[in-house]
Design a protein around this motif. Structure first.
Motif, short mmCIF file in Angstrom:
data_model
loop_
_atom_site.label_atom_id
_atom_site.label_comp_id
_atom_site.label_asym_id
_atom_site.label_seq_id
_atom_site.Cartn_x
_atom_site.Cartn_y
_atom_site.Cartn_z
N ASN A 22 52.93 39.18 49.38
CA ASN A 22 53.10 38.09 48.40
C ASN A 22 52.15 37.03 48.86
OD1 ASN A 22 55.03 35.03 48.48
ND2 ASN A 22 55.23 36.56 46.57
N LYS A 23 50.95 37.00 47.78
CA LYS A 23 49.87 36.15 48.08
C LYS A 23 50.29 34.65 47.87
CE LYS A 23 47.96 38.99 45.23
NZ LYS A 23 46.97 39.82 44.44
N GLU A 24 51.29 34.27 46.92
CA GLU A 24 51.83 33.11 46.60
C GLU A 24 52.22 32.30 47.56
OE1 GLU A 24 52.71 36.03 45.29
OE2 GLU A 24 52.53 36.02 42.88
N MET A 35 43.04 35.55 37.20
CA MET A 35 43.88 34.60 38.09
C MET A 35 43.99 35.19 39.44
SD MET A 35 45.07 31.56 38.98
CE MET A 35 45.32 30.53 37.45
N ASN A 36 44.38 36.69 39.34
CA ASN A 36 44.47 37.28 40.52
C ASN A 36 43.30 36.91 41.47
OD1 ASN A 36 45.92 39.05 42.42
ND2 ASN A 36 44.52 40.81 41.82
N LYS A 37 42.19 37.10 41.08
CA LYS A 37 41.14 36.98 42.05
C LYS A 37 41.10 35.82 42.60
CE LYS A 37 40.03 40.28 42.65
NZ LYS A 37 40.49 41.17 43.56
N GLY A 38 41.30 34.83 41.68
CA GLY A 38 41.33 33.16 42.20
C GLY A 38 42.48 32.98 43.15
N LEU A 39 43.77 33.72 43.17
CA LEU A 39 44.65 33.45 43.97
C LEU A 39 44.25 34.16 45.26
CD1 LEU A 39 47.80 34.29 41.72
CD2 LEU A 39 46.82 32.12 42.47
N GLU A 40 43.35 35.30 45.17
CA GLU A 40 43.05 36.25 46.24
C GLU A 40 41.61 35.14 47.06
OE1 GLU A 40 44.15 40.74 45.01
OE2 GLU A 40 42.07 40.07 45.36
N VAL A 41 41.27 34.47 46.23
CA VAL A 41 40.11 33.50 47.09
C VAL A 41 40.81 32.33 47.91
CG1 VAL A 41 38.32 31.81 46.68
CG2 VAL A 41 38.29 33.54 45.28
N VAL A 85 48.57 42.95 53.22
CA VAL A 85 48.86 44.21 52.35
C VAL A 85 47.82 44.00 51.35
CG1 VAL A 85 50.62 45.27 51.17
CG2 VAL A 85 51.12 44.42 53.33
N ASP A 86 47.59 43.05 50.72
CA ASP A 86 46.79 42.86 49.48
C ASP A 86 45.40 43.76 49.84
OD1 ASP A 86 45.89 42.05 47.08
OD2 ASP A 86 46.18 39.96 47.36
N SER A 87 44.83 44.67 49.14
CA SER A 87 44.05 45.56 49.46
C SER A 87 42.59 44.98 50.01
CB SER A 87 43.66 46.69 48.44
OG SER A 87 43.26 45.96 47.22
N GLU A 88 42.18 43.89 49.13
CA GLU A 88 40.87 43.15 49.38
C GLU A 88 40.93 42.43 50.73
OE1 GLU A 88 42.73 42.72 46.90
OE2 GLU A 88 41.60 43.48 45.04
N HIS A 89 42.06 42.00 51.17
CA HIS A 89 42.44 41.18 52.46
C HIS A 89 42.43 42.13 53.39
CE1 HIS A 89 43.11 38.73 48.97
NE2 HIS A 89 42.64 37.68 49.74
MG MG Z 1 44.45 42.46 45.49
#
Ligand code: MG
Ligand code: NDP
Length: 386
Positions: free
Chosen positions: A121-123, A213-219, A146-150
């Motif tokens: 839950n990146k939020e 936006m997903n990438k923005g949230l991931e930043v 868990v987010d694959s990038e992180h």
């Molecule tokens: Mg991701």
């Protein structure tokens, strides 16, 4: 044996977390599950995993769930019920996989109660990164991405020193509209936006991936998870989603993590860290992939990425506003009430109305979220907005 609570157990990440657990029964036990309203799937999960606590956020579903599984598990309801599942006494690890800011309070409470978090839950970090990471430190718990990038960045960092990191390279598939022109984006439909080229995910994150936006949230997520300033995070479009992200170190060496796009790998790593267990999934063959490509993102076409980075630079309260506006935008887009390009345009207008507040606490996060949603809705009713 690790004892797990799965919040969002009926969703894309939640069900994959259960698959990982099913594959390694001797390593894990599930003592709590929670979802919003999918009583059918909750019932099936109770029958299979026999959790001590089962929570349904939608209070109107409480009676039905209780009548179906009341003899097998303690049934809880509402946000308090989800918090009960998040803080279940016997659990040591919580899979935080609710979608949206609804995941924040349960995750926050789990940390306060000393649970390690496997965070999808990146939020949670977008809206309260500073508060959450402060509590992670204070309560001496692990925050495992868990987010694959992180997860990739976490693996690349291994035990390196913070001052050796030169930058984080966050990869993005570019979503289904990567090659479309801004003009073409005016007419894309909900069905087009839901067709992600590489990943099968819940609807909200799929739309976030189409707008970037997903990438923005991931930043923002990366800023808090790794204590890295936004200037040191580079977004790189990589359509094949094979390099899940990379880290450049002080000496110029870049370490990347690669794999097929399969969320079960980062989910499992978050659950078994620091160990690795075998998996039955397909393996990556570099020679069959052949070629990997990389591009700079076009933030004129994908305004949401630019807005997220702007909000991060504005301050913590702006990130709450960005998130609330985005959640409303995705809902309205999915229900056909606004167009694809309205998403970014209306979020921008909402952010423009916000005056940054410093040092927000968890209650102020909720108040700002409410303000943001109301402001977004009134702006969307006024009419859009090119
Ligand atoms: Mg991701
Ligand atoms: P889904 O929409 O597939 O699942 C969401 C889950 O949250 C469901 O179990 C849903 O229950 C539950 N839920 C929704 N609202 C509440 C609430 N108020 N209280 C309790 N439970 C609730 O989402 P995803 O699994 O795709 O995403 C979950 C999170 O993981 C998101 O933050 C997303 O950004 C992140 N993530 C997802 C990835 C993916 O591959 N899917 C990859 C990386 C990150 P119900 O079924 O009853 O509605």
């Amino acid at each position: 044996m690790r004892v797990i609570s799965v919040l969002g157990s009926t969703g894309s990440i939640g069900t994959q977390a259960l698959e990982v657990i099913r594959e390694h029964k001797e390593e894990f036990r599930i003592d709590a599950i929670a979802a919003h309203s999918n009583v059918d799937l909750l019932e099936a999960q109770v029958r299979e995993f026999r959790p001590k606590i089962t929570a349904v956020a939608e209070t109107a579903k409480y009676k039905e769930l209780k009548s179906r599984v009341g003899g097998l598990t303690y049934v809880a309801a509402g946000q308090e019920g989800v918090v009960e599942a998040a803080t279940c006494e016997s659990c040591d690890t919580v899979v935080s996989a609710i979608v949206g800011i609804a995941g924040l309070i349960p995750t926050y409470n789990a940390i306060i109660k000393g649970k390690n978090i496997a965070l999808a839950n990146k939020e949670t970090l977008v809206t309260a990164g500073r508060i959450i990471m402060g509590e992670v430190k204070r309560n001496n718990v692990k925050m495992l991405p868990v987010d694959s990038e992180h997860s990739a960045i976490f693996q690349c960092l291994a035990n390196s020193k913070h001052n050796e990191i030169s930058k984080i390279i966050l990869t993005a598939s570019g979503g289904p509209f990567r090659t479309k022109t801004l003009k073409e984006l005016e007419n894309v439909t909900v069905q087009d936006a839901l067709k992600h080229p590489n990943w099968s995910m819940g609807k909200k994150i799929t739309i976030d991936s189409a707008t970037l936006m997903n990438k923005g949230l991931e930043v923002i997520e990366a800023r808090w998870l790794f204590d890295i300033m936004p200037e040191s995070i580079e977004v790189c479009i990589h359509p094949q989603s094979i390099i899940h992200s990379a880290v450049e170190f002080a000496d110029g060496a870049i370490i990347a993590q690669l794999g097929l796009p399969d969320m079960k790998i980062p989910i499992q790593y978050a659950l078994t860290y620091p160990e690795r267990l075998s998996t039955s999934g397909e393996r990556l063959s570099l020679t069959s992939i052949g070629k990997l490509t990389f591009y700079k993102p076009d933030t004129e076409k994908f305004k949401c990425l630019k807005l997220a980075i702007k909000a991060l630079k504005m301050g913590d309260s702006a990130c709450v506003v960005l998130n609330g506006a985005n959640e409303e935008a995705v809902k309205l887009f999915l229900s056909g009430k606004i167009s694809f390009l309205d998403i970014g345009n209306l979020i921008e207008k909402t952010l423009d109305k916000h005056k940054t507040v410093k040092n927000i606490n968890i209650d102020e996060v909720s108040a700002l979220d409410k303000w943001s949603r109301e402001t977004f809705i009134s702006l969307s009713e006024v009419g859009c907005c090119k």
